[in-house]
Design a protein around this motif. Structure first.
Motif, PDB file in Angstrom:
ATOM      1  N   PRO A  74       0.755  -1.116  -0.073  1.00 59.56           N
ATOM      2  CA  PRO A  74      -0.080  -0.016   0.124  1.00 59.56           C
ATOM      3  C   PRO A  74       0.983   1.183   0.008  1.00 59.56           C
ATOM      4  O   PRO A  74       1.848   1.370   0.707  1.00 59.56           O
ATOM      5  CB  PRO A  74      -0.776  -0.074   1.356  1.00 59.56           C
ATOM      6  N   GLY A  75       0.405   2.123  -0.631  1.00 55.41           N
ATOM      7  CA  GLY A  75       1.149   3.383  -0.948  1.00 55.41           C
ATOM      8  C   GLY A  75       2.351   3.509  -1.772  1.00 55.41           C
ATOM      9  O   GLY A  75       3.076   4.530  -1.932  1.00 55.41           O
ATOM     10  N   SER A  76       2.610   2.467  -2.660  1.00 55.67           N
ATOM     11  CA  SER A  76       3.602   2.281  -3.338  1.00 55.67           C
ATOM     12  C   SER A  76       3.452   3.114  -4.791  1.00 55.67           C
ATOM     13  O   SER A  76       2.076   3.481  -4.879  1.00 55.67           O
ATOM     14  CB  SER A  76       3.677   1.006  -4.046  1.00 55.67           C
ATOM     15  N   ASN A  77       4.423   3.314  -5.463  1.00 48.39           N
ATOM     16  CA  ASN A  77       4.194   4.220  -6.520  1.00 48.39           C
ATOM     17  C   ASN A  77       3.186   3.558  -7.746  1.00 48.39           C
ATOM     18  O   ASN A  77       3.376   2.472  -7.803  1.00 48.39           O
ATOM     19  CB  ASN A  77       5.490   4.302  -7.437  1.00 48.39           C
ATOM     20  N   ASN A  78       2.249   4.368  -8.195  1.00 49.07           N
ATOM     21  CA  ASN A  78       1.345   3.873  -8.960  1.00 49.07           C
ATOM     22  C   ASN A  78       1.684   3.103 -10.545  1.00 49.07           C
ATOM     23  O   ASN A  78       1.322   2.064 -10.965  1.00 49.07           O
ATOM     24  CB  ASN A  78       0.237   4.719  -9.481  1.00 49.07           C
ATOM     25  N   LEU A  79       2.762   3.618 -10.958  1.00 52.57           N
ATOM     26  CA  LEU A  79       3.396   3.087 -12.059  1.00 52.57           C
ATOM     27  C   LEU A  79       4.172   1.941 -11.809  1.00 52.57           C
ATOM     28  O   LEU A  79       3.835   0.818 -12.482  1.00 52.57           O
ATOM     29  CB  LEU A  79       4.469   4.211 -12.566  1.00 52.57           C
ATOM     30  N   VAL A  80       4.771   1.870 -10.648  1.00 53.14           N
ATOM     31  CA  VAL A  80       5.525   0.537 -10.307  1.00 53.14           C
ATOM     32  C   VAL A  80       4.381  -0.523 -10.003  1.00 53.14           C
ATOM     33  O   VAL A  80       4.513  -1.811 -10.324  1.00 53.14           O
ATOM     34  CB  VAL A  80       6.485   0.661  -9.098  1.00 53.14           C
ATOM     35  N   ALA A  81       3.590  -0.263  -9.227  1.00 48.68           N
ATOM     36  CA  ALA A  81       2.493  -0.962  -8.753  1.00 48.68           C
ATOM     37  C   ALA A  81       1.803  -1.682 -10.111  1.00 48.68           C
ATOM     38  O   ALA A  81       1.331  -2.847 -10.247  1.00 48.68           O
ATOM     39  CB  ALA A  81       1.309  -0.330  -8.043  1.00 48.68           C
ATOM     40  N   GLY A  82       1.576  -0.787 -10.983  1.00 48.28           N
ATOM     41  CA  GLY A  82       0.812  -0.964 -12.118  1.00 48.28           C
ATOM     42  C   GLY A  82       1.525  -2.078 -13.066  1.00 48.28           C
ATOM     43  O   GLY A  82       1.043  -3.012 -13.876  1.00 48.28           O
TER      44      GLY A  82
END
Length: 149
Positions: A74-82
């Motif tokens: 939770p709270g990780s970078n959206n691009l990396v998470a995507g």
């Protein structure tokens, strides 16, 4: 060979010097003499058939693990998470297709271990049996959405 129900003869290839007719099951059958995923594998050896069944069990278990795991923090970078979610989705779909293709060998043993792998995988990773907290309905618990047909 016309008297063998459930079998389809494949036409010989025009590039073959001595055409050999191969047979492919079109109905479910019991037995260790099968071809699963790859030409000639596992063949007629019992040990290789057992290895193929273990391989299919592990593949279906991995599909369930990927369907219920939480690798993105939770709270990780959206691009990396995507990117992580996309990679996990591609791996899950690829493994699910391999299990599906193995089941299409029409071998009953393969069908049973695929079902068992999914069942054990769901019990271990998706059911409430090993959850420490009570789940809240409609709360997202995994990185990937459920597989749907």
């Amino acid at each position: 060979m016309d008297d063998m129900p459930g079998m389809v003869m494949e036409p010989p290839s025009s590039t073959m010097e001595h055409p050999m007719m191969t047979m492919m099951h079109m109905t479910f059958f019991w037995g260790k003499n099968a071809e699963i995923l790859f030409s000639g594998w596992p063949g007629t050896r019992t040990g290789m058939y057992v290895l193929a069944l273990v391989f299919i069990f592990v593949l279906s278990l991995l599909v369930e693990w990927l369907s219920h795991c939480k690798l993105v923090k939770p709270g990780s970078n959206n691009l990396v998470a995507g990117v992580i979610q996309t990679f996990m989705h591609a791996i899950r779909v690829g493994l699910a297709y391999l299990v599906m293709l193995a089941v299409m060998s029409f071998n009953v043993g393969v069908l049973l271990v695929a079902i068992a792998g999914h069942g054990v995988g769901f019990f271990l990773f998706g059911s409430r049996a090993f959850k420490k907290t009570e789940t809240v309905p409609y709360q997202k618990h995994t990185d990937l959405p459920p597989i749907s047909c």
